[in-house]
Design an enzyme around this catalytic site. Structure first.
Site, PDB file in Angstrom:
ATOM      1  N   HIS A 374       0.889  -1.229   0.045  1.00 40.68           N
ATOM      2  CA  HIS A 374       0.118  -0.092  -0.104  1.00 40.68           C
ATOM      3  C   HIS A 374       0.868   1.216  -0.065  1.00 40.68           C
ATOM      4  O   HIS A 374       0.716   2.175  -0.711  1.00 40.68           O
ATOM      5  CB  HIS A 374      -0.839  -0.122   1.199  1.00 40.68           C
ATOM      6  CG  HIS A 374      -1.947  -1.041   1.021  1.00 40.68           C
ATOM      7  ND1 HIS A 374      -2.821  -1.328   2.096  1.00 40.68           N
ATOM      8  CD2 HIS A 374      -2.388  -1.695   0.046  1.00 40.68           C
ATOM      9  CE1 HIS A 374      -3.621  -2.249   1.894  1.00 40.68           C
ATOM     10  NE2 HIS A 374      -3.450  -2.438   0.376  1.00 40.68           N
ATOM     11  N   CYS A 687       6.188  -7.484 -24.317  1.00 39.94           N
ATOM     12  CA  CYS A 687       5.904  -6.561 -23.277  1.00 39.94           C
ATOM     13  C   CYS A 687       6.481  -6.935 -21.876  1.00 39.94           C
ATOM     14  O   CYS A 687       6.207  -6.557 -20.837  1.00 39.94           O
ATOM     15  CB  CYS A 687       4.299  -6.755 -23.043  1.00 39.94           C
ATOM     16  SG  CYS A 687       3.837  -8.296 -22.434  1.00 39.94           S
TER      17      CYS A 687
HETATM   18  C1  PEP Z   1       5.828 -11.299 -18.719  1.00 42.10           C
HETATM   19  O1  PEP Z   1       5.789 -12.392 -18.008  1.00 42.10           O
HETATM   20  O2  PEP Z   1       6.953 -10.817 -19.408  1.00 42.10           O
HETATM   21  C2  PEP Z   1       4.943 -10.455 -18.451  1.00 42.10           C
HETATM   22  C3  PEP Z   1       4.956  -9.108 -18.925  1.00 42.10           C
HETATM   23  O3  PEP Z   1       3.817 -10.672 -17.495  1.00 42.10           O
HETATM   24  P1  PEP Z   1       4.337 -10.496 -15.772  1.00 42.10           P
HETATM   25  O4  PEP Z   1       5.597  -9.685 -15.718  1.00 42.10           O
HETATM   26  O5  PEP Z   1       2.934  -9.794 -15.346  1.00 42.10           O
HETATM   27  O6  PEP Z   1       4.311 -11.949 -15.400  1.00 42.10           O
END
Ligand code: PEP
Ligand code: MG
Length: 760
Positions: A374, A687
């Site tokens: 938090h 990503c």
């Molecule tokens: C990943 O695994 O690269 C991803 C973007 O998901 P997270 O980091 O939320 O597991």
């Protein structure tokens, strides 16, 4: 005498007697001697002893009734040594009918202890630290009851105030200062929020000196408690409406959740019980807090540890109201704040952070905490750098010292020399200049020298991230982690709450596309209201889509909320941790069911729905063709994909330098996935964290990626790199390099970038 013959004694009477002795005139040592006699008599024990913790982690016998008087100030034990040391080491009471059988028993001839069979001891605690031990012993075997242990704990708490009053030993010995070196120090932790801060250390240790521990009339104390409670609620409400946080967002949820904790009936009930046993309201709050700490202090569950700090925060707040209400001003929070504050805490609650003048806060350092706790969410909303998990920092740093916090690299420099300070001031200035430069890039396209456009999107989870989306000119949100808002709440959000949240997300994105990822709960992402789960291998366990498919109602609710929130616009939704196409099909079927459900009720639907998949489990590669025939887009989660491909835990610091994402096999693998998506006409992006680092982004673009999703602060640096690179040159170079067996191509790629004028 056996326990059966021990008359039950009211703790209230014992407390009143202890209080009278404490209030009497005379030497502190004499009063202590009187107190051990009273306790021994009242608790029908042959021995009562008080040990006080001295510098160097030594427990010294300060007073005794029953042991040899010559042992006083001569018998010393190390914390962890013997039963008394054991109590201090674990900050937990011990009640033993046969003490000599305990593995930790040590025989100290000077005390004459061998003749006592039973022992009950409790830690003397102050502000979460053990400052001594109070024990009673009986010659014959005695079964101490829970009530007796409780009573001894209550007396120990009253004694803590006397010890902390500095009359018995120099108060300096009670501060955790003994380990402090005066040399400069560099301490490592974990990045919770990036940024640089330089300033004066303020140790967050709300110490209140409770003058009145023993109450006269429980009725009066209960009324004082009720009054303080309502004052505290009023103050929490004004925090909720406070200026800097007014625009809504997770911090509002956080404070709401926090308010619910404050209303916890069990907590209030236990404080009332403590008042009934003879304590004042403030002492009652402190006692219950000590109990909670003793129970939760050693648990590892991150959720429980966070709750402990929320309770700490609330208890201190309540005590503050009680002390002020009685006209006695607490000390510890009245000193003027330095102009530039580096706030250092073991951990803290969100409201405590808001108590500090935000204009002066330069950084926050936590000994514990987690990136999603938090207080960290609030710190992010205030744009303050945060470093967490800095081991023992509270013992290595003192109020008023200078420190530099480097959030991005998760490090803290304590007592830096003049030259280091100057270097950091320069860095802070350079960072500000760089920020301005990046801001100037906001409206220019991320276009390479050979005129290839790269789509730069952000990874988001908090509403505060959306402000950045526009500030830095990103193209959209490539990954919205829907579990994050779930994690900061006190309960599971229903469809209406989720719908409102997603609608806010869409509104804040202001027409830029958002890719929603359905819940990725499990692993290190715990939902506070979902009880504990103990898995051997949580990252490979019951998480993400696996959980969603086993609890279809949850996924359906989320999908329903998403469909409704995106009425009239485009919905992009993807499923995490899919390991085979059947899982994708099942999730998609649920989406179609929800669409039909809403359509049948004439509820407006999105203009278009694009359904994608997170590519993060390697097995999916073996069904590439089937997958590409089903999905509208693919988003590669390289964080998980790398950990599963290399069987290398992404959270284990001991492994973090072992393998490199910039290695030929991994980049070749990514290149193949990217090419297959392109060939099938399926949009692909990446990503994971790697895409946010300019050198890695250079490699990814070189192997074919044209769309990346990265943390917001990375957009400026990556865009700058993109504008300096030439895709054709990098691709040619990588094609050759990826055929070599190097463990890592990092240094070669760095040299290439340097030679081609790409600043990394
Ligand atoms: C990943 O695994 O690269 C991803 C973007 O998901 P997270 O980091 O939320 O597991
Ligand atoms: Mg992942």
């Amino acid at each position: 005498m056996t326990s059966a013959q021990v008359p039950f004694l009211s703790p209230r009477r014992l407390l009143a007697r202890v209080r009278d002795v404490m209030a009497s005139a005379g030497l502190a040592q004499d009063r202590l001697n009187n107190i051990v006699t009273i306790i021994a008599t009242d608790m029908v024990a042959e021995v009562c002893s008080i040990y006080v913790r001295r510098a160097g982690d030594v427990l010294e016998l300060f007073a005794t009734q029953g042991l040899h008087p010559e042992a006083v100030h001569n018998t010393r034990l190390r914390v962890g040594e013997g039963l008394v040391g054991e109590i201090a080491a674990h900050a937990r009471p011990l009640a033993l009918s046969d003490a000599q059988k305990h593995a930790q028993f040590v025989f100290r001839p000077e005390t004459g202890e061998e003749s006592y069979q039973s022992l009950m001891g409790v830690p003397i605690l102050r502000a979460g630290r053990v400052i001594g031990v109070l024990s009673v012993q009986n010659r014959s075997r005695r079964q101490y009851t829970e009530e007796e242990t409780e009573t001894l704990q209550t007396v120990a708490m009253v004694l803590a105030e006397m010890v902390a009053g500095g009359e018995l030993i120099n108060a300096v010995e009670l501060t955790p200062a003994d380990g402090i070196a005066i040399k400069p120090l560099r301490l490592e932790g974990v990045r919770f929020n990036s940024g640089l801060g330089l300033g004066t250390v303020v140790l967050h240790q709300p110490h209140f000196h409770i003058e009145r521990m023993v109450g006269e009339d429980p009725e009066v104390e209960r009324e004082r408690l009720a009054h303080a409670f309502s004052e505290m609620h009023g103050a929490l409400d004004s925090l909720l409406n406070a200026g800097a946080l007014q625009n809504g967002g997770e911090h509002t949820d956080v404070l709401q959740a926090y308010r619910l904790i404050a209303e916890d009936a069990g907590w209030l009930g236990r404080i009332e019980e403590a008042i009934e046993s003879g304590l004042t309201a403030e002492a009652g709050v402190q006692k219950v807090q000590n109990d909670i700490r003793a129970r939760l202090g050693s648990v590892n569950d991150p959720y429980l540890r966070e709750r402990l700090h929320d309770f700490d925060d609330l208890a201190n707040r309540l005590i503050q109201f009680l002390i002020k209400g009685s006209g006695v001003v607490g000390h510890g929070d009245d000193a003027p704040l330095p102009e530039h504050v580096i706030l250092v805490a073991r951990n803290m609650g969100p409201a405590q952070l808001l108590d500090y003048d935000q204009a002066r806060l330069r950084a926050l350092v936590l000994e514990e905490g987690s990136a999603t706790s938090h207080v960290v969410i609030i710190a992010k909303a205030l744009d303050i750098p945060v470093v967490g998990n800095v081991r023992d920092i509270m013992d290595k740093i003192a109020d008023g010292e200078t420190a530099i916090v480097d959030g991005a690299n998760g490090q803290v420099f304590v007592r830096p020399g003049e030259d280091v300070q100057q270097a950091f001031l320069d860095s802070i200035k350079a960072l500000a200049e760089q920020k301005a430069e990046y801001a100037a890039l906001k409206d220019v396209p991320a276009r390479t020298r050979d005129r290839i456009d790269i789509s730069l999107n952000i990874n988001a989870g908090l509403l505060v991230d959306f402000a950045r989306l526009h500030e830095i000119g990103a193209d959209g949100v490539g990954l919205y982690r829907t579990e994050v808002p779930f994690m900061v709440r006190a309960d599971f959000p229903d469809v209406a709450i989720q719908r409102a949240l997603y609608a806010k997300v869409i509104a804040q994105a202001g027409g830029k596309p958002v890719v929603f990822r359905t819940l990725d709960i499990g692993g290190d992402k715990v939902l506070p209201y979902w009880g504990e789960s103990h898995e051997e291998n949580p990252a490979m366990g019951w998480r993400a889509i696996r959980m969603s498919l086993d609890r279809p109602a949850l996924l359906r609710q989320q999908l329903r909320a998403l469909l409704q929130a995106c009425a009239g616009v485009e919905l992009n939704v993807m499923f995490p941790m899919v390991a085979d196409v059947l899982e994708f099909d099942r999730a998609r079927t649920l989406l179609d069911l929800e669409r039909r459900y809403l359509r049948a009720r004439d509820i407006p639907l999105p203009r278009r729905v694009n359904v994608g998949v997170m590519f993060e489990v390697p097995s999916l590669f073996l069904q590439m063709e089937e997958l590409l025939a089903r999905v509208d887009f693919v988003s590669i989660g390289s964080n998980d994909l790398f950990q599963f491909l290399y069987a290398c835990d992404r959270g284990n610091p001991a492994l973090s330098a072992r393998y490199d994402v910039l290695s030929a096999p991994f980049l070749s693998f990514l290149r193949t996935i990217c090419r297959r998506c392109d060939a099938a006409g399926v949009s692909v992006s990446l990503c994971g964290e790697m895409a946010g680092r300019p050198l890695e982004a250079l490699a990814l673009i070189g192997i074919g990626f044209r769309r990346l999703s990265i943390p917001p602060p990375a957009v400026g640096p990556v865009k700058e790199m993109v504008r300096a690179m030439h895709v054709g040159e990098v691709t040619g170079y990588l094609d050759a390099l990826l055929r070599t067996p190097h463990h890592s191509i990092r240094n070669r790629l760095k040299a290439f970038a340097r030679d081609h004028g790409v600043a990394i």
